[in-house]
Write a protein that holds these residues in place. Structure first.
Motif, mmCIF file in Angstrom:
data_model
loop_
_atom_site.group_PDB
_atom_site.id
_atom_site.type_symbol
_atom_site.label_atom_id
_atom_site.label_comp_id
_atom_site.label_asym_id
_atom_site.label_seq_id
_atom_site.Cartn_x
_atom_site.Cartn_y
_atom_site.Cartn_z
ATOM 1 N N ILE A 50 -37.499 -26.769 -42.518
ATOM 2 C CA ILE A 50 -36.928 -27.752 -42.256
ATOM 3 C C ILE A 50 -37.938 -28.783 -41.442
ATOM 4 O O ILE A 50 -38.945 -28.208 -41.090
ATOM 5 C CB ILE A 50 -35.955 -27.416 -40.903
ATOM 6 C CG1 ILE A 50 -35.127 -28.659 -40.173
ATOM 7 C CG2 ILE A 50 -36.717 -26.551 -39.648
ATOM 8 C CD1 ILE A 50 -34.127 -28.337 -39.262
ATOM 9 N N ASN A 51 -37.820 -30.054 -41.601
ATOM 10 C CA ASN A 51 -38.828 -30.916 -40.793
ATOM 11 C C ASN A 51 -38.146 -31.128 -39.476
ATOM 12 O O ASN A 51 -37.170 -31.647 -39.184
ATOM 13 C CB ASN A 51 -38.700 -32.273 -41.633
ATOM 14 C CG ASN A 51 -40.017 -33.036 -41.046
ATOM 15 O OD1 ASN A 51 -40.377 -33.201 -40.001
ATOM 16 N ND2 ASN A 51 -40.410 -34.327 -41.901
ATOM 17 N N THR A 52 -38.921 -30.877 -38.290
ATOM 18 C CA THR A 52 -38.227 -31.007 -37.064
ATOM 19 C C THR A 52 -38.533 -32.254 -36.341
ATOM 20 O O THR A 52 -37.881 -32.289 -35.362
ATOM 21 C CB THR A 52 -39.303 -29.886 -36.117
ATOM 22 O OG1 THR A 52 -40.740 -30.241 -36.140
ATOM 23 C CG2 THR A 52 -39.167 -28.385 -36.798
ATOM 24 N N ASN A 53 -38.854 -33.094 -37.170
ATOM 25 C CA ASN A 53 -38.635 -34.412 -36.475
ATOM 26 C C ASN A 53 -37.478 -35.259 -36.573
ATOM 27 O O ASN A 53 -36.423 -34.465 -36.882
ATOM 28 C CB ASN A 53 -39.670 -35.454 -36.988
ATOM 29 C CG ASN A 53 -39.617 -35.603 -38.703
ATOM 30 O OD1 ASN A 53 -38.603 -35.546 -38.865
ATOM 31 N ND2 ASN A 53 -40.867 -36.173 -39.263
ATOM 32 N N ASP A 54 -37.095 -36.367 -36.249
ATOM 33 C CA ASP A 54 -35.990 -36.865 -36.167
ATOM 34 C C ASP A 54 -35.420 -36.852 -37.819
ATOM 35 O O ASP A 54 -34.055 -37.069 -38.064
ATOM 36 C CB ASP A 54 -36.069 -38.440 -35.853
ATOM 37 C CG ASP A 54 -36.207 -38.575 -34.165
ATOM 38 O OD1 ASP A 54 -36.548 -39.722 -33.896
ATOM 39 O OD2 ASP A 54 -35.997 -37.499 -33.799
ATOM 40 N N ASP A 55 -36.005 -36.889 -38.772
ATOM 41 C CA ASP A 55 -35.646 -36.887 -40.019
ATOM 42 C C ASP A 55 -34.554 -35.562 -40.377
ATOM 43 O O ASP A 55 -33.772 -35.820 -40.906
ATOM 44 C CB ASP A 55 -37.021 -36.775 -41.086
ATOM 45 C CG ASP A 55 -36.797 -36.827 -42.402
ATOM 46 O OD1 ASP A 55 -36.720 -37.782 -43.318
ATOM 47 O OD2 ASP A 55 -36.126 -35.644 -42.984
ATOM 48 N N GLY A 56 -35.156 -34.622 -39.775
ATOM 49 C CA GLY A 56 -34.189 -33.280 -40.054
ATOM 50 C C GLY A 56 -34.047 -32.916 -41.220
ATOM 51 O O GLY A 56 -33.187 -32.000 -41.701
ATOM 52 N N HIS A 57 -34.907 -33.310 -42.388
ATOM 53 C CA HIS A 57 -34.768 -32.876 -43.662
ATOM 54 C C HIS A 57 -34.692 -31.554 -43.916
ATOM 55 O O HIS A 57 -35.847 -30.737 -43.320
ATOM 56 C CB HIS A 57 -35.806 -33.598 -44.693
ATOM 57 C CG HIS A 57 -35.516 -33.417 -46.107
ATOM 58 N ND1 HIS A 57 -34.677 -34.045 -46.718
ATOM 59 C CD2 HIS A 57 -36.191 -32.702 -46.876
ATOM 60 C CE1 HIS A 57 -34.802 -33.675 -48.145
ATOM 61 N NE2 HIS A 57 -35.728 -32.866 -48.149
ATOM 62 N N VAL A 58 -33.988 -30.808 -44.827
ATOM 63 C CA VAL A 58 -34.245 -29.349 -44.920
ATOM 64 C C VAL A 58 -34.256 -29.064 -46.420
ATOM 65 O O VAL A 58 -33.827 -29.940 -47.329
ATOM 66 C CB VAL A 58 -32.855 -28.591 -44.293
ATOM 67 C CG1 VAL A 58 -32.832 -28.753 -42.898
ATOM 68 C CG2 VAL A 58 -31.675 -28.980 -45.215
ATOM 69 N N TYR A 59 -34.674 -27.894 -46.737
ATOM 70 C CA TYR A 59 -34.560 -27.381 -48.123
ATOM 71 C C TYR A 59 -34.400 -25.916 -48.226
ATOM 72 O O TYR A 59 -34.655 -25.233 -47.490
ATOM 73 C CB TYR A 59 -35.910 -27.616 -48.737
ATOM 74 C CG TYR A 59 -36.075 -27.314 -50.208
ATOM 75 C CD1 TYR A 59 -36.801 -25.927 -50.504
ATOM 76 C CD2 TYR A 59 -35.748 -28.103 -51.202
ATOM 77 C CE1 TYR A 59 -36.698 -25.542 -51.708
ATOM 78 C CE2 TYR A 59 -35.694 -27.481 -52.738
ATOM 79 C CZ TYR A 59 -36.223 -26.118 -52.793
ATOM 80 O OH TYR A 59 -36.416 -25.975 -53.902
#
Length: 132
Positions: A50-59
């Motif tokens: 997970i990207n922990t910034n506001d993006d929050g993108h997960v894989y």
């Protein structure tokens, strides 16, 4: 950089477990943090990140899609892995990992980079065992 996992244990097939990774020593809100696992006799494999910034993108790796959910809590510097509908194949030691200098996005390349390089940081691991 320090990563401390907790929450592993034994569960029956179809059960649920929650793993936690508390992070310190780097900028939590602008990092990719993820989970790997290693079963006996097998190579370490990426599970979710997970990207922990506001993006929050997960894989997620295909084998856990729809069953596992990764999330982050910036107030607690914690990444959570919720594991539902557990299968025997989920039995492994689970590791939390990060590379604060990684320039890309969550995905298979992040897993490959962490697994192959010397720049990442890893927790001590927590055992998950699933049985009938």
């Amino acid at each position: 950089v320090q990563l401390v996992e907790s929450g592993g244990g034994s569960e029956q097939i179809g059960g649920s477990l929650i793993l936690s990774c508390v992070a310190s020593g780097f900028t939590f809100d602008d990092s990719i943090i993820g989970w790997f696992r290693q079963a006996p006799g097998k190579e370490r494999e990426g599970v979710a990140c997970i990207n922990t910034n506001d993006d929050g993108h997960v894989y997620y790796v295909n084998s856990v899609k729809g069953r596992f959910t990764i999330s982050s809590d910036s107030a607690k510097n914690t990444v959570i892995l919720r594991m539902n509908n557990l299968e025997p194949e989920d039995t492994a030691v689970y590791f939390c990992a990060t590379d604060p200098l990684y320039p890309g996005y969550p995905g298979p390349m992040w897993f490959d980079t962490l697994a192959a390089g010397d720049d990442g940081y890893w927790g001590q691991g927590t055992q998950v065992s699933v049985s009938s």
